[in-house]
Write a protein that holds these residues in place. Structure first.
Motif, PDB file in Angstrom:
ATOM      1  N   LEU A   1       0.833  -1.215   0.000  1.00 29.15           N
ATOM      2  CA  LEU A   1       0.000   0.000   0.000  1.00 29.15           C
ATOM      3  C   LEU A   1       0.859   1.252   0.000  1.00 29.15           C
ATOM      4  O   LEU A   1       0.536   2.230  -0.669  1.00 29.15           O
ATOM      5  CB  LEU A   1      -0.959  -0.004   1.190  1.00 29.15           C
ATOM      6  N   GLN A   2       1.966   1.241   0.729  1.00 28.01           N
ATOM      7  CA  GLN A   2       2.874   2.390   0.725  1.00 28.01           C
ATOM      8  C   GLN A   2       3.439   2.619  -0.673  1.00 28.01           C
ATOM      9  O   GLN A   2       3.482   3.746  -1.158  1.00 28.01           O
ATOM     10  CB  GLN A   2       4.014   2.184   1.726  1.00 28.01           C
ATOM     11  N   ASP A   3       3.880   1.542  -1.321  1.00 35.50           N
ATOM     12  CA  ASP A   3       4.406   1.661  -2.685  1.00 35.50           C
ATOM     13  C   ASP A   3       3.326   2.168  -3.634  1.00 35.50           C
ATOM     14  O   ASP A   3       3.576   3.035  -4.473  1.00 35.50           O
ATOM     15  CB  ASP A   3       4.927   0.306  -3.186  1.00 35.50           C
ATOM     16  N   LEU A   4       2.138   1.634  -3.496  1.00 34.49           N
ATOM     17  CA  LEU A   4       1.039   2.008  -4.371  1.00 34.49           C
ATOM     18  C   LEU A   4       0.620   3.461  -4.169  1.00 34.49           C
ATOM     19  O   LEU A   4       0.257   4.148  -5.130  1.00 34.49           O
ATOM     20  CB  LEU A   4      -0.144   1.071  -4.144  1.00 34.49           C
ATOM     21  N   MET A   5       0.700   3.959  -2.946  1.00 30.29           N
ATOM     22  CA  MET A   5       0.329   5.353  -2.687  1.00 30.29           C
ATOM     23  C   MET A   5       1.217   6.308  -3.481  1.00 30.29           C
ATOM     24  O   MET A   5       0.738   7.320  -3.996  1.00 30.29           O
ATOM     25  CB  MET A   5       0.404   5.674  -1.193  1.00 30.29           C
ATOM     26  N   GLY A   6       2.480   5.989  -3.618  1.00 28.14           N
ATOM     27  CA  GLY A   6       3.361   6.818  -4.431  1.00 28.14           C
ATOM     28  C   GLY A   6       2.921   6.852  -5.884  1.00 28.14           C
ATOM     29  O   GLY A   6       3.048   7.875  -6.566  1.00 28.14           O
ATOM     30  N   ILE A   7       2.383   5.746  -6.352  1.00 27.53           N
ATOM     31  CA  ILE A   7       1.917   5.659  -7.735  1.00 27.53           C
ATOM     32  C   ILE A   7       0.608   6.413  -7.923  1.00 27.53           C
ATOM     33  O   ILE A   7       0.464   7.208  -8.847  1.00 27.53           O
ATOM     34  CB  ILE A   7       1.768   4.173  -8.145  1.00 27.53           C
ATOM     35  N   VAL A   8      -0.368   6.192  -7.040  1.00 30.02           N
ATOM     36  CA  VAL A   8      -1.685   6.788  -7.244  1.00 30.02           C
ATOM     37  C   VAL A   8      -1.716   8.283  -6.968  1.00 30.02           C
ATOM     38  O   VAL A   8      -2.668   8.956  -7.355  1.00 30.02           O
ATOM     39  CB  VAL A   8      -2.792   6.057  -6.437  1.00 30.02           C
ATOM     40  N   GLN A   9      -0.704   8.815  -6.331  1.00 25.86           N
ATOM     41  CA  GLN A   9      -0.656  10.263  -6.115  1.00 25.86           C
ATOM     42  C   GLN A   9      -0.097  10.998  -7.325  1.00 25.86           C
ATOM     43  O   GLN A   9      -0.102  12.225  -7.357  1.00 25.86           O
ATOM     44  CB  GLN A   9       0.159  10.579  -4.856  1.00 25.86           C
ATOM     45  N   ASN A  10       0.355  10.272  -8.334  1.00 29.18           N
ATOM     46  CA  ASN A  10       0.900  10.872  -9.547  1.00 29.18           C
ATOM     47  C   ASN A  10      -0.210  10.930 -10.601  1.00 29.18           C
ATOM     48  O   ASN A  10      -0.440   9.963 -11.331  1.00 29.18           O
ATOM     49  CB  ASN A  10       2.091  10.043 -10.023  1.00 29.18           C
ATOM     50  N   GLN A  11      -0.895  12.063 -10.678  1.00 31.52           N
ATOM     51  CA  GLN A  11      -2.031  12.200 -11.585  1.00 31.52           C
ATOM     52  C   GLN A  11      -1.640  12.012 -13.051  1.00 31.52           C
ATOM     53  O   GLN A  11      -2.396  11.440 -13.835  1.00 31.52           O
ATOM     54  CB  GLN A  11      -2.718  13.555 -11.389  1.00 31.52           C
ATOM     55  N   ALA A  12      -0.462  12.462 -13.423  1.00 33.14           N
ATOM     56  CA  ALA A  12      -0.019  12.297 -14.815  1.00 33.14           C
ATOM     57  C   ALA A  12       0.133  10.810 -15.152  1.00 33.14           C
ATOM     58  O   ALA A  12      -0.252  10.364 -16.241  1.00 33.14           O
ATOM     59  CB  ALA A  12       1.297  13.034 -15.059  1.00 33.14           C
ATOM     60  N   ALA A  13       0.661  10.038 -14.212  1.00 36.16           N
ATOM     61  CA  ALA A  13       0.813   8.597 -14.436  1.00 36.16           C
ATOM     62  C   ALA A  13      -0.544   7.921 -14.538  1.00 36.16           C
ATOM     63  O   ALA A  13      -0.762   7.065 -15.403  1.00 36.16           O
ATOM     64  CB  ALA A  13       1.640   7.969 -13.310  1.00 36.16           C
ATOM     65  N   LEU A  14      -1.474   8.320 -13.670  1.00 33.39           N
ATOM     66  CA  LEU A  14      -2.816   7.746 -13.718  1.00 33.39           C
ATOM     67  C   LEU A  14      -3.501   8.082 -15.043  1.00 33.39           C
ATOM     68  O   LEU A  14      -4.144   7.222 -15.649  1.00 33.39           O
ATOM     69  CB  LEU A  14      -3.659   8.235 -12.543  1.00 33.39           C
ATOM     70  N   GLN A  15      -3.351   9.326 -15.490  1.00 26.39           N
ATOM     71  CA  GLN A  15      -3.938   9.717 -16.772  1.00 26.39           C
ATOM     72  C   GLN A  15      -3.323   8.907 -17.914  1.00 26.39           C
ATOM     73  O   GLN A  15      -4.013   8.505 -18.838  1.00 26.39           O
ATOM     74  CB  GLN A  15      -3.743  11.219 -17.028  1.00 26.39           C
ATOM     75  N   GLY A  16      -2.033   8.640 -17.808  1.00 25.72           N
ATOM     76  CA  GLY A  16      -1.370   7.816 -18.812  1.00 25.72           C
ATOM     77  C   GLY A  16      -1.966   6.418 -18.890  1.00 25.72           C
ATOM     78  O   GLY A  16      -2.090   5.852 -19.977  1.00 25.72           O
ATOM     79  N   LEU A  17      -2.365   5.868 -17.741  1.00 27.52           N
ATOM     80  CA  LEU A  17      -3.005   4.562 -17.736  1.00 27.52           C
ATOM     81  C   LEU A  17      -4.372   4.627 -18.411  1.00 27.52           C
ATOM     82  O   LEU A  17      -4.714   3.771 -19.234  1.00 27.52           O
ATOM     83  CB  LEU A  17      -3.155   4.033 -16.304  1.00 27.52           C
TER      84      LEU A  17
END
Length: 164
Positions: free
Chosen positions: A117-133
């Motif tokens: 969950l800690q690792d994932l939080m770093g990912i989901v807080q990156n809106q540009a990365a989420l938009q890329g998905l």
């Protein structure tokens, strides 16, 4: 150990509601032998008791999971949603969030969930990365973006994956 399996990546899918999303994603994990059949009911029941919708500042995500005792082999299933699905807010269960991305976690060791969950939080807080998905044009593109994001994330081995 590979964290991602192409059979557990669902691009631009439609679900009728959150229970349907959880059921379909969990059943795919069962079919690929990552989790026990008990995982399906466990992840739905857990979501009802402890919601996992997360307002991340734009693209809203849900991070459903169930107890490690329902898991054979750790993995993550990801779904990008064609239409948002209502999930309850993790921090305020009275609030409903329109989720566009679901990251379903299956961890195979007790206490591994916190690290993941800690690792994932770093990912989901990156809106540009989420938009890329969400913008991935095909399944391969989505898988490759996810593989890059999750390259150093583990689900219970206690070791970082080495880049290949």
């Amino acid at each position: 150990m590979a964290l991602l399996d192409r059979n557990l990546i669902h691009r631009n899918v439609t679900f009728s509601d959150s229970d349907n999303a959880l059921k379909m994603m969990a059943e795919a994990m069962v079919a690929q032998h990552f989790v026990k059949p008990s995982f399906v009911e466990a992840v739905i029941n857990r979501e009802h008791q402890f919601p996992t919708g997360l307002p991340t500042g734009g693209i809203t995500v849900a991070i459903p999971h169930a107890d490690w005792t329902n898991v054979h082999k750790g993995t993550i299933s990801v779904a990008t949603l064609k239409n948002p699905v209502a999930f309850k807010n993790m921090g305020d269960p009275d609030e409903t969030l329109n989720v566009r991305l679901i990251f379903m976690l299956a961890v195979d060791e007790p206490h591994a969930e916190v690290k993941l969950l800690q690792d994932l939080m770093g990912i989901v807080q990156n809106q540009a990365a989420l938009q890329g998905l969400l913008d991935a044009k095909d399944d391969d593109s989505l898988y490759n973006r996810l593989e890059s994001m999750f390259r150093d994330v583990t689900v219970g081995t206690g070791k970082k994956e080495s880049s290949k």
